[in-house]
Design a protein around this motif. Sequence first.
Motif, PDB file in Angstrom:
ATOM      1  N   SER A  13     -32.807  36.553 144.484  1.00 56.52           N
ATOM      2  CA  SER A  13     -32.135  35.621 143.572  1.00 56.52           C
ATOM      3  C   SER A  13     -33.048  34.487 143.105  1.00 56.52           C
ATOM      4  O   SER A  13     -32.762  33.841 142.094  1.00 56.52           O
ATOM      5  CB  SER A  13     -30.906  34.999 144.251  1.00 56.52           C
ATOM      6  N   VAL A  15     -33.275  31.831 144.790  1.00 55.56           N
ATOM      7  CA  VAL A  15     -32.621  30.639 145.335  1.00 55.56           C
ATOM      8  C   VAL A  15     -33.122  30.439 146.761  1.00 55.56           C
ATOM      9  O   VAL A  15     -33.008  31.349 147.587  1.00 55.56           O
ATOM     10  CB  VAL A  15     -31.076  30.799 145.320  1.00 55.56           C
ATOM     11  N   THR A  19     -30.904  26.282 149.989  1.00 52.79           N
ATOM     12  CA  THR A  19     -29.852  26.139 148.989  1.00 52.79           C
ATOM     13  C   THR A  19     -28.720  27.118 149.284  1.00 52.79           C
ATOM     14  O   THR A  19     -27.545  26.781 149.130  1.00 52.79           O
ATOM     15  CB  THR A  19     -30.411  26.356 147.571  1.00 52.79           C
ATOM     16  N   TYR A  23     -24.974  26.074 149.691  1.00 51.13           N
ATOM     17  CA  TYR A  23     -23.882  26.687 148.923  1.00 51.13           C
ATOM     18  C   TYR A  23     -22.805  27.241 149.859  1.00 51.13           C
ATOM     19  O   TYR A  23     -21.621  27.159 149.561  1.00 51.13           O
ATOM     20  CB  TYR A  23     -24.411  27.818 148.037  1.00 51.13           C
ATOM     21  N   LEU A  49     -24.288  34.248 142.677  1.00 58.73           N
ATOM     22  CA  LEU A  49     -25.381  33.277 142.513  1.00 58.73           C
ATOM     23  C   LEU A  49     -25.805  33.183 141.052  1.00 58.73           C
ATOM     24  O   LEU A  49     -26.150  32.098 140.574  1.00 58.73           O
ATOM     25  CB  LEU A  49     -26.565  33.641 143.403  1.00 58.73           C
ATOM     26  N   ALA A  50     -25.776  34.294 140.344  1.00 58.38           N
ATOM     27  CA  ALA A  50     -26.105  34.263 138.913  1.00 58.38           C
ATOM     28  C   ALA A  50     -25.063  33.439 138.154  1.00 58.38           C
ATOM     29  O   ALA A  50     -25.410  32.654 137.266  1.00 58.38           O
ATOM     30  CB  ALA A  50     -26.177  35.687 138.359  1.00 58.38           C
ATOM     31  N   ILE A  52     -23.273  30.999 139.426  1.00 52.77           N
ATOM     32  CA  ILE A  52     -23.517  29.607 139.818  1.00 52.77           C
ATOM     33  C   ILE A  52     -24.691  29.051 139.008  1.00 52.77           C
ATOM     34  O   ILE A  52     -24.619  27.927 138.489  1.00 52.77           O
ATOM     35  CB  ILE A  52     -23.773  29.496 141.339  1.00 52.77           C
ATOM     36  N   ALA A  53     -25.756  29.833 138.866  1.00 50.19           N
ATOM     37  CA  ALA A  53     -26.925  29.384 138.091  1.00 50.19           C
ATOM     38  C   ALA A  53     -26.547  29.135 136.635  1.00 50.19           C
ATOM     39  O   ALA A  53     -26.988  28.149 136.038  1.00 50.19           O
ATOM     40  CB  ALA A  53     -28.047  30.418 138.191  1.00 50.19           C
ATOM     41  N   ARG A  56     -24.624  25.858 136.514  1.00 52.70           N
ATOM     42  CA  ARG A  56     -25.533  24.713 136.678  1.00 52.70           C
ATOM     43  C   ARG A  56     -26.319  24.469 135.402  1.00 52.70           C
ATOM     44  O   ARG A  56     -26.489  23.333 134.982  1.00 52.70           O
ATOM     45  CB  ARG A  56     -26.488  24.944 137.855  1.00 52.70           C
ATOM     46  N   ALA A  57     -26.801  25.544 134.773  1.00 51.26           N
ATOM     47  CA  ALA A  57     -27.572  25.407 133.536  1.00 51.26           C
ATOM     48  C   ALA A  57     -26.725  24.806 132.424  1.00 51.26           C
ATOM     49  O   ALA A  57     -27.230  24.071 131.576  1.00 51.26           O
ATOM     50  CB  ALA A  57     -28.132  26.764 133.109  1.00 51.26           C
ATOM     51  N   GLY A 150     -29.931  22.013 146.447  1.00 51.20           N
ATOM     52  CA  GLY A 150     -28.819  21.926 145.507  1.00 51.20           C
ATOM     53  C   GLY A 150     -28.267  20.526 145.339  1.00 51.20           C
ATOM     54  O   GLY A 150     -27.423  20.289 144.493  1.00 51.20           O
TER      55      GLY A 150
END
Length: 161
Positions: A13, A15, A19, A23, A49-50, A52-53, A56-57, A150
């Motif tokens: 990932s 990550v 982190t 999470y 996780l994707a 979540i990313a 966040r972006a 994070g």
Amino acid sequence: MADPDIAEVARRSGVPASTLRFYEEKGLIASTGRRAGRRVFDPGVLRRLALIAMGRAAGFSLDEIALMFAPDGRPRLDRATLTAKADELDGTIRRLTAMRDGLRHAADCPAPSHMECPTFRRLLRAAESGAMSAPEGRLSGRSAPVAADGRRAPAPRPADG
């Protein structure tokens, strides 16, 4: 693939393991057990996780992202929330575009000094009135760097100048 351990999830990932643990502590992901002392996860954690990313972006906080998952872990995206975030990003884009254009003008302005440039003085008045600030409690707190775990690092202080 068998349930990946924390090192494999981190590798696949991108990550960091710290982190991933953070999470998990926040309830964003859950390990399914341990193997040789290491946390193991369902392979579906990579898709989570994707998501979540992506959140966040887009500028969502971790708490806001947590609300985007149903108790069974499936995504539960509220369209009104997504629309509101898109509208917020539109405002941010407008402010940043105006700031970029102002900086370009100041760099190219033929006035003897910036303080003699009418465009620069207009931008300065806008900044003095607070018109260039991000909305309180929204993006202003999100622009701080995010540490590997994070958590948000303190915003840098402006230099004296």
